[in-house]
Scaffold this active site. Sequence first.
Site, PDB file in Angstrom:
ATOM      1  N   ARG A 201       0.834  -1.198   0.000  1.00 64.79           N
ATOM      2  CA  ARG A 201       0.000   0.000   0.000  1.00 64.79           C
ATOM      3  C   ARG A 201       0.872   1.252   0.000  1.00 64.79           C
ATOM      4  O   ARG A 201       2.033   1.218   0.406  1.00 64.79           O
ATOM      5  CB  ARG A 201      -0.910   0.010   1.230  1.00 64.79           C
ATOM      6  CG  ARG A 201      -1.853  -1.183   1.321  1.00 64.79           C
ATOM      7  CD  ARG A 201      -2.666  -1.135   2.607  1.00 64.79           C
ATOM      8  NE  ARG A 201      -3.619  -2.236   2.681  1.00 64.79           N
ATOM      9  CZ  ARG A 201      -3.383  -3.401   3.279  1.00 64.79           C
ATOM     10  NH1 ARG A 201      -2.202  -3.614   3.858  1.00 64.79           N
ATOM     11  NH2 ARG A 201      -4.309  -4.344   3.311  1.00 64.79           N
ATOM     12  N   LYS A 226      -2.198  -1.570   7.591  1.00 73.49           N
ATOM     13  CA  LYS A 226      -3.543  -1.009   7.661  1.00 73.49           C
ATOM     14  C   LYS A 226      -4.459  -1.819   8.587  1.00 73.49           C
ATOM     15  O   LYS A 226      -5.258  -1.250   9.331  1.00 73.49           O
ATOM     16  CB  LYS A 226      -4.147  -0.953   6.251  1.00 73.49           C
ATOM     17  CG  LYS A 226      -5.557  -0.400   6.193  1.00 73.49           C
ATOM     18  CD  LYS A 226      -6.091  -0.449   4.774  1.00 73.49           C
ATOM     19  CE  LYS A 226      -7.539   0.024   4.711  1.00 73.49           C
ATOM     20  NZ  LYS A 226      -8.090  -0.073   3.341  1.00 73.49           N
ATOM     21  N   HIS A 308      -4.114  -9.102   2.925  1.00 72.17           N
ATOM     22  CA  HIS A 308      -5.574  -9.144   2.968  1.00 72.17           C
ATOM     23  C   HIS A 308      -6.051 -10.148   4.008  1.00 72.17           C
ATOM     24  O   HIS A 308      -5.567 -11.273   4.072  1.00 72.17           O
ATOM     25  CB  HIS A 308      -6.143  -9.519   1.596  1.00 72.17           C
ATOM     26  CG  HIS A 308      -6.242  -8.361   0.668  1.00 72.17           C
ATOM     27  ND1 HIS A 308      -5.198  -7.972  -0.141  1.00 72.17           N
ATOM     28  CD2 HIS A 308      -7.247  -7.480   0.434  1.00 72.17           C
ATOM     29  CE1 HIS A 308      -5.560  -6.914  -0.846  1.00 72.17           C
ATOM     30  NE2 HIS A 308      -6.787  -6.590  -0.505  1.00 72.17           N
ATOM     31  N   TYR A 318      -8.575  -8.432  -6.847  1.00 67.54           N
ATOM     32  CA  TYR A 318      -7.174  -8.458  -7.268  1.00 67.54           C
ATOM     33  C   TYR A 318      -6.764  -9.699  -8.058  1.00 67.54           C
ATOM     34  O   TYR A 318      -5.884  -9.630  -8.898  1.00 67.54           O
ATOM     35  CB  TYR A 318      -6.255  -8.363  -6.038  1.00 67.54           C
ATOM     36  CG  TYR A 318      -6.408  -7.081  -5.288  1.00 67.54           C
ATOM     37  CD1 TYR A 318      -5.739  -5.932  -5.699  1.00 67.54           C
ATOM     38  CD2 TYR A 318      -7.239  -6.991  -4.189  1.00 67.54           C
ATOM     39  CE1 TYR A 318      -5.882  -4.738  -5.016  1.00 67.54           C
ATOM     40  CE2 TYR A 318      -7.394  -5.801  -3.503  1.00 67.54           C
ATOM     41  CZ  TYR A 318      -6.706  -4.688  -3.923  1.00 67.54           C
ATOM     42  OH  TYR A 318      -6.854  -3.519  -3.248  1.00 67.54           O
TER      43      TYR A 318
END
Length: 366
Positions: A201, A226, A308, A318
């Site tokens: 990211r 994140k 993820h 994705y």
Amino acid sequence: MATIIKNGKRWHAQVRKFGVSKSAIFLTQADAKKWAEMLEKQLESGKYNEIPDITLDELIDKYLKEVTVTKRGKREERIRLLRLSRTPLAAISLQEIGKAHFREWRNQRLKEVSPTTVLRERSSLSALMAKTIEWDFITENPLKYLEKPKAPAPRTRRYNEHEIERLIFVSGYDVEHIEPPKTLQNCTGAAFLFAIETAMRAGEIASLTWNNINFEKRTTFLPITKNGHSRTVPLSVKAIEILQHLTSVKTESDPRVFQMEARQLDHNFRKLKKMEGLENANLHFHDTRRERLAEKVDVMVLAKISGHRDLSILQNTYYAPDMAEGYKTKAGYDLTPTKGLSQRNFFFFNENFIVFTTNPPIVIKL
């Protein structure tokens, strides 16, 4: 006994019981009745806590000072809540606010912005109201039964080679690694290519430091991401080349590899798109996460690389199962999928285990 009277387009509810007299104004008769019934039950059970006479705007201010400042995503949440503080919703007293007010806000916002934006703002509002319950200001979250906007289909936009070449060219980054990057514009081009190679990211790239890179093992360690979990990302041959090129501008005063904050990276990337006439091409920096790794890596391995937690998001957004030529890739990975298993067998996944619903079940420790 509760008294509910219509006054123009609004409903005025009043409850007088056990020496307590409270009143509130609502947009619908149903909300007025619900409030009155709830208050009467609280008075009868002795569990009544008086709701403070403060506006949602004052509540937002308290939340920003006491809660938002402690979060890693404080900048984004602060922007959303300050935007909410400028809406008519913010002027309503906590004693009066109810589901109807939030429904009116939601419907109006859906006319102005995308459902995704409304979902994010609603999430911040819901967190605010949940904290309000913890503060003993209210007993129920008025957003609990408010229908959420339907989320749009996942983004599938991907960069083509021509777009990548154009953005790198305008950034001035030397892909031949002869001239070292001298400007933030050059470094933005390097960060863009690095994102394509690693599926990291923008925030992770901006905060990447030299001490977390292992050139010998060809990995980089991300201590915080994140979703709040650390992970180790394998580095392709091209990713290593980019990092080695950047060592020429490494400084003792700044431990960061790309020497810019996430906001600067976002700003500079938007600037590159505008310079190259791609500002309306529906391209985001985040779209790099579905580039080359999605073409070359098995979905289970990709989940571990990209960080993820939800496999369905990864697979829908994705993953591109174009792997007929095997898993020996130009990027330098040799990732062979586990034989006999497929996404259809998938049952449960986290950072430690993958469990497949085969007979008997197969547990793989990551």
